[in-house]
Structures are given as C-alpha cells and as structure tokens.
Design a protein around this motif. Structure first.
Motif, PDB file in Angstrom:
ATOM      1  N   VAL A   1      36.339   7.580  20.442  1.00 56.54           N
ATOM      2  CA  VAL A   1      35.982   6.206  20.243  1.00 56.54           C
ATOM      3  C   VAL A   1      36.725   5.681  18.992  1.00 56.54           C
ATOM      4  N   LYS A   2      37.156   6.501  18.034  1.00 54.98           N
ATOM      5  CA  LYS A   2      37.705   6.043  16.816  1.00 54.98           C
ATOM      6  C   LYS A   2      39.075   5.721  17.491  1.00 54.98           C
ATOM      7  N   LYS A   3      39.786   6.525  17.976  1.00 56.04           N
ATOM      8  CA  LYS A   3      41.100   6.215  18.769  1.00 56.04           C
ATOM      9  C   LYS A   3      41.155   4.877  19.379  1.00 56.04           C
ATOM     10  N   ALA A   4      40.123   4.696  20.285  1.00 56.95           N
ATOM     11  CA  ALA A   4      40.172   3.568  21.197  1.00 56.95           C
ATOM     12  C   ALA A   4      39.529   2.418  20.524  1.00 56.95           C
ATOM     13  N   ARG A   5      39.212   2.697  19.083  1.00 54.05           N
ATOM     14  CA  ARG A   5      38.287   1.646  18.501  1.00 54.05           C
ATOM     15  C   ARG A   5      37.471   0.730  19.168  1.00 54.05           C
ATOM     16  N   VAL A   6      36.759   1.315  20.044  1.00 51.27           N
ATOM     17  CA  VAL A   6      35.420   0.828  20.817  1.00 51.27           C
ATOM     18  C   VAL A   6      34.233   0.788  20.167  1.00 51.27           C
ATOM     19  N   PRO A   7      33.490  -0.257  20.129  1.00 54.24           N
ATOM     20  CA  PRO A   7      31.929  -0.011  19.492  1.00 54.24           C
ATOM     21  C   PRO A   7      31.326   1.130  20.204  1.00 54.24           C
ATOM     22  N   ASN A   8      30.450   1.810  19.728  1.00 58.53           N
ATOM     23  CA  ASN A   8      29.316   2.809  20.228  1.00 58.53           C
ATOM     24  C   ASN A   8      28.340   3.091  19.511  1.00 58.53           C
ATOM     25  N   MET A   9      27.203   3.612  20.148  1.00 53.36           N
ATOM     26  CA  MET A   9      26.015   3.829  19.544  1.00 53.36           C
ATOM     27  C   MET A   9      25.336   4.858  20.482  1.00 53.36           C
ATOM     28  N   VAL A  10      24.284   5.390  19.850  1.00 52.24           N
ATOM     29  CA  VAL A  10      23.720   6.395  20.409  1.00 52.24           C
ATOM     30  C   VAL A  10      22.179   6.145  20.363  1.00 52.24           C
ATOM     31  N   TRP A  11      21.547   6.194  21.486  1.00 52.48           N
ATOM     32  CA  TRP A  11      20.281   5.846  21.437  1.00 52.48           C
ATOM     33  C   TRP A  11      19.112   6.485  21.042  1.00 52.48           C
ATOM     34  N   TYR A  12      19.002   6.480  19.693  1.00 53.10           N
ATOM     35  CA  TYR A  12      17.752   7.374  18.932  1.00 53.10           C
ATOM     36  C   TYR A  12      17.139   6.262  18.591  1.00 53.10           C
ATOM     37  N   ASN A  13      15.990   6.027  19.782  1.00 55.83           N
ATOM     38  CA  ASN A  13      15.308   4.829  19.610  1.00 55.83           C
ATOM     39  C   ASN A  13      14.350   4.794  18.692  1.00 55.83           C
ATOM     40  N   TYR A  14      13.761   5.947  18.186  1.00 55.53           N
ATOM     41  CA  TYR A  14      12.576   5.855  17.150  1.00 55.53           C
ATOM     42  C   TYR A  14      12.913   5.399  15.857  1.00 55.53           C
ATOM     43  N   ARG A  15      13.999   5.164  15.267  1.00 54.40           N
ATOM     44  CA  ARG A  15      14.336   4.526  14.213  1.00 54.40           C
ATOM     45  C   ARG A  15      13.908   2.960  14.311  1.00 54.40           C
ATOM     46  N   ARG A  16      13.853   2.432  15.512  1.00 53.34           N
ATOM     47  CA  ARG A  16      13.478   0.977  15.592  1.00 53.34           C
ATOM     48  C   ARG A  16      12.274   0.854  16.088  1.00 53.34           C
ATOM     49  N   VAL A  17      11.298   1.843  16.060  1.00 53.44           N
ATOM     50  CA  VAL A  17       9.959   1.236  16.273  1.00 53.44           C
ATOM     51  C   VAL A  17       9.346   0.775  14.794  1.00 53.44           C
ATOM     52  N   PRO A  18       8.999  -0.482  14.639  1.00 48.56           N
ATOM     53  CA  PRO A  18       8.844  -1.325  13.390  1.00 48.56           C
ATOM     54  C   PRO A  18       8.111  -0.471  12.405  1.00 48.56           C
ATOM     55  N   ALA A  19       7.161   0.655  12.617  1.00 45.24           N
ATOM     56  CA  ALA A  19       6.496   1.125  11.427  1.00 45.24           C
ATOM     57  C   ALA A  19       7.372   2.187  11.019  1.00 45.24           C
ATOM     58  N   VAL A  20       8.360   2.930  11.853  1.00 46.81           N
ATOM     59  CA  VAL A  20       9.519   3.718  11.331  1.00 46.81           C
ATOM     60  C   VAL A  20      10.471   3.030  10.303  1.00 46.81           C
ATOM     61  N   THR A  21      10.837   2.022  10.917  1.00 51.23           N
ATOM     62  CA  THR A  21      11.735   1.198  10.101  1.00 51.23           C
ATOM     63  C   THR A  21      11.192   0.722   8.848  1.00 51.23           C
ATOM     64  N   MET A  22       9.952   0.487   8.857  1.00 53.80           N
ATOM     65  CA  MET A  22       9.169   0.011   7.584  1.00 53.80           C
ATOM     66  C   MET A  22       9.252   1.283   6.681  1.00 53.80           C
ATOM     67  N   ALA A  23       8.920   2.538   7.118  1.00 51.28           N
ATOM     68  CA  ALA A  23       9.092   3.658   6.302  1.00 51.28           C
ATOM     69  C   ALA A  23      10.281   3.780   5.612  1.00 51.28           C
ATOM     70  N   LYS A  24      11.500   3.298   6.334  1.00 52.87           N
ATOM     71  CA  LYS A  24      12.791   3.429   5.866  1.00 52.87           C
ATOM     72  C   LYS A  24      13.025   2.414   4.784  1.00 52.87           C
ATOM     73  N   GLU A  25      12.118   1.299   4.831  1.00 53.78           N
ATOM     74  CA  GLU A  25      12.344   0.251   3.736  1.00 53.78           C
ATOM     75  C   GLU A  25      11.580   0.677   2.522  1.00 53.78           C
ATOM     76  N   LEU A  26      10.386   1.484   2.867  1.00 53.14           N
ATOM     77  CA  LEU A  26       9.702   1.611   1.645  1.00 53.14           C
ATOM     78  C   LEU A  26      10.172   2.669   0.850  1.00 53.14           C
ATOM     79  N   ILE A  27      11.021   3.751   1.467  1.00 50.40           N
ATOM     80  CA  ILE A  27      11.869   4.726   0.795  1.00 50.40           C
ATOM     81  C   ILE A  27      12.828   4.123   0.074  1.00 50.40           C
ATOM     82  N   GLU A  28      13.501   3.252   0.815  1.00 55.02           N
ATOM     83  CA  GLU A  28      14.700   2.718   0.125  1.00 55.02           C
ATOM     84  C   GLU A  28      14.268   1.835  -1.211  1.00 55.02           C
TER      85      GLU A  28
END
Ligand code: NAD
Length: 376
Positions: free
Chosen positions: A119-146
């Motif tokens: 993906v680096k060589k082809a310069r194509v956008p890429n993502m892996v679906w670790y979806n639990y980061r995007r549960v609002p309560a988990v994202t909020m945990a990240k914000e509190l820690i930061e």
C-alpha cells in the motif's frame, strides 16, 4: 457529492456489517464522498446474487481477481477469511485500489509486512476494521487518557470470552467455521479476539514491550468440512498472557471460546494514578469512571451514559439519552475513512498500525510455544 464505488469480497457477517455502514454513512455524517455498493463477490453465483439483491449492489463477480481489476471499483473491502487478506490486498494495491481490510491484518507478521509495503508503494488509502475504537464510550476513554485524567497508568486488564466452540461435534472449515481451521484463520482466539483487545490496548496505553503467554487447544481433532476427514486442530482455543507496556504499566489479557455462558464478553479496565476507567461491550454505551480527586463521601464509581451530543460521534445520531449499537461502530469507521480522504490524515488503524498489533499477536503465540517471555 462524488461516489466511492465499493467492491465487496465476501457475503458473511462482516460483509453485512460493512454494507449497512456504507449505506447509512452519508445520511448521518457530512461526508464529501458517498459510498456506492458497486460489486459484490462470492465464489457461488447464487449466493453473490442473493447478497447483492438484499443490499443493493449493482452487480456481482464470482472471482475476486476480476473484482480488483474492474474500472468501476474505487475501494476493495476484504471481508473474507484471514488467509485471503494478503493475496487480495497485494492485488488490489497493484491495481491502484483503496483497501479496507478486516482484522487481523494477515496470517502472520511476514504477510502483514508485504501488505504494508504494497500500500505504501501504490500510495493507496488503507484501513483495518478494528471497530471497537469507534464505540463512543471507548473513544471517550481515549479522550480522557489523552487529557491526562488518569495520570500515570499502572494497569491494563482485558478479556474477551465466548463459548460457541465447546462442542466436540463442531466441525472445522467453511462458512463461519473457518475460524477453527488454522490454515484459514492463522490462529485461534489470539488473532480473532485478542487482536481486538490488543488493538484497543495499544491505542489507549501505547506499545507493548514484552509478553508471557499460555495457550491451550482443548479439542485436539475435529472433522474438516472441506476434506470430510477428522483432522488435528491447529488453533488456540484459549490464550492468556501477561504484558509489560513501554510506559511501565503491567497488563493481563485473557480470551477463550470455552467460557460457558459468555457469548461476547469483551471488557477492559485501566487503573491510573488519579482515576480508573472500565468498559464492557455488553453495556457498550456506558463508561465507568472513578476519580480519586473527587472529594467527600460521594466519591465513587460513576457510570456515564455516553449518549450526549458532546460525546464522541453522538451528535450525528439521535437526541441525548438515546443509545446506538454495535453496527454504528462500522458506520463510524466509514465516516472516519472518508474524512481521512478529505483531510489527508488517514483514518487509523491503517495497515502499518495493524501490523504492530499483528506483531504482538505473533509474540504471544511464540511465547506460548517457548514457555518464556518474548520481546515484541
Ligand atoms: N471487526 C470485527 O469485529 C470482526 C468480526 C467478525 C469477523 N471479522 C473478520 O472479518 C473477516 C470475515 O469474517 P466473517 O465473520 O465475515 O466470516 P464469514 O464466514 O461470515 O464470511 C466470510 C465470507 O468470505 C467468503 N469467501 C471465502 N473465500 C472466498 C473467496 N475465495 N472469494 C470470495 N469470497 C470468499 C465466504 O463465502 C463468506 O461469505 C475475517 O477476517 C474476520 O476475522 C471481524
């Protein structure tokens, strides 16, 4: 609004979750590109047709190699078993397609490295679906820690428990059951469930330095659906490990598919110098929070209902107090991916980030094999 034409590979659990997300995202988020369900791919034509009709895909393919070569596909979504992720991603990158790949990134670190390189060589956008980061309560945990609310972190504790493979009659291989076949899955609960815990932990608590693990395969032979023969089981049915993080904190992780009564109990707790946080997938809209700096007799654990407009992602949904669910984490994934295309700040985890999680998984399996601590 420009279209983002999706080529979907697979028609199972995740293909449904993602198709739902592509359909909804532009109704709720101010995205500049609108996902269009263009091509659905399955090896069986009738299954591909039926899936395409249900979700509104315009056309089908029965060979993923043809899908990745199509001019009317902008982004390839890999929702097939783990043993296909690398091969499909390398071909999709070569064809210049954006790639959204299910987790774990690959079967092992070596494959993951090739995928990151491609993906680096082809310069194509890429993502892996670790979806639990995007549960609002988990994202909020990240914000509190930061925001420094926890102060120095001493402990991270996570477990992911299920019970669906306890029957010795359950075969390995094929739809859904490929998870029991090491040739299709790469590993058992380590790559399947602990990979989620590790991704969340790395996101919240930084990189893992070293691990000490034990694994067990409780049922050693199962009939294989593809060969019809009884074959050895090569996956880990259960895994528990200790970890030291680079920030000096100590951690414990546990996962099994033999915890009778548990269907998907994913929980984590973080203990810091000033405050602690706990989260439970089965109460996913709540974040438990204890702050030692609260004074007086009312100091105690508070249970925050993460549904207010000021909570992560929630202003895009309903009025305060109304919950969203599991499927919304995937809508958030698409929204973040599309935002990354607009801003140039790629949505995380991308392939390179998911490779770091793969490294931890591999160190865990290596430690269990050797019976000693392994550096990540
Ligand atoms: N993010 C999450 O929480 C989450 C949850 C479940 C699964 N996953 C991951 O998603 C991926 C798919 O898992 P699933 O639960 O959807 O599995 P599934 O068994 O429900 O679906 C897999 C699909 O892949 C298709 N497939 C297999 N070989 C193919 C080929 N050669 N060409 C085209 N299609 C092919 C199967 O027909 C099936 O439709 C896995 O990598 C898994 O680890 C992630």
């Amino acid at each position: 609004m420009a279209d983002l034409r999706i080529g979907m590979i697979g028609y199972g659990f995740m293909a449904r979750a993602h198709s739902n997300a592509y359909r909804k995202v532009s109704n709720f988020f101010p995205v500049k590109r609108k996902p269009v369900l263009q091509v659905a791919c399955a090896r069986n034509e009738a299954s591909a047709r039926s899936f395409a009709d249900t979700w509104g895909y315009q056309t089908i393919e029965t060979d993923w190699q043809k899908l990745v070569q199509r001019d009317d596909v902008d982004a390839v979504d890999i929702c097939a078993p783990n043993n296909l992720h690398c091969e499909v991603a390398l071909a999709a990158a070569k064809a210049g397609k954006m790639i959204l790949c299910e987790k774990p990134l690959a079967m092992d670190v070596e494959q993951g490295r090739q995928m990151v390189e491609a993906v680096k060589k082809a310069r194509v956008p890429n993502m892996v679906w670790y979806n639990y980061r995007r549960v609002p309560a988990v994202t909020m945990a990240k914000e509190l820690i930061e925001a420094g609310k926890l102060g120095r972190i001493f402990h991270f504790r996570a477990k992911f428990l299920q019970d669906w493979t306890m029957s010795a009659d359950l075969p390995q291989g094929g739809q859904g059951l490929w998870r029991l076949d090491v040739g299709a899955a790469g590993s058992g609960v380590t790559g399947d469930l602990l990979a989620h815990c590790i991704d969340t932990a790395r996101w919240l608590n930084g990189e893992v330095d070293q691990v000490s693990a034990m694994t067990e395969t409780f049922i050693k032979e199962r009939k294989h659906n593809l060969t019809g023969k009884v074959e050895p089981v090569g996956i880990d049915d259960a895994c528990a490990f200790l970890a030291r993080f680079q920030n000096g904190s100590l951690a414990t992780f546990e996962s099994t598919r033999y915890a009778r009564g548990h269907k998907a109990q994913y929980v984590f707790e973080i203990n810091g110098q000033h405050a602690s946080i706990a989260w439970d997938l089965q109460e996913m809209h709540r974040l438990e929070y204890f702050d030692h700096r609260d004074e007086g007799p009312l100091r105690g654990w508070r249970s925050i209902h993460v549904t207010d407009g000021e909570h992560p992602y929630m202003s895009h949904w309903w009025v305060p107090g109304l919950q969203i669910g599991y499927e919304h984490s995937f809508v958030h994934g698409v929204a973040d991916f599309l935002e990354g295309l607009e801003t140039g700040r790629a949505a995380q985890p991308d392939f390179a980030d998911a490779l770091a999680t793969q490294r931890v998984c591999q160190a865990v399996l290596e430690s269990a094999r050797q019976g000693k601590w392994v550096k990540v």
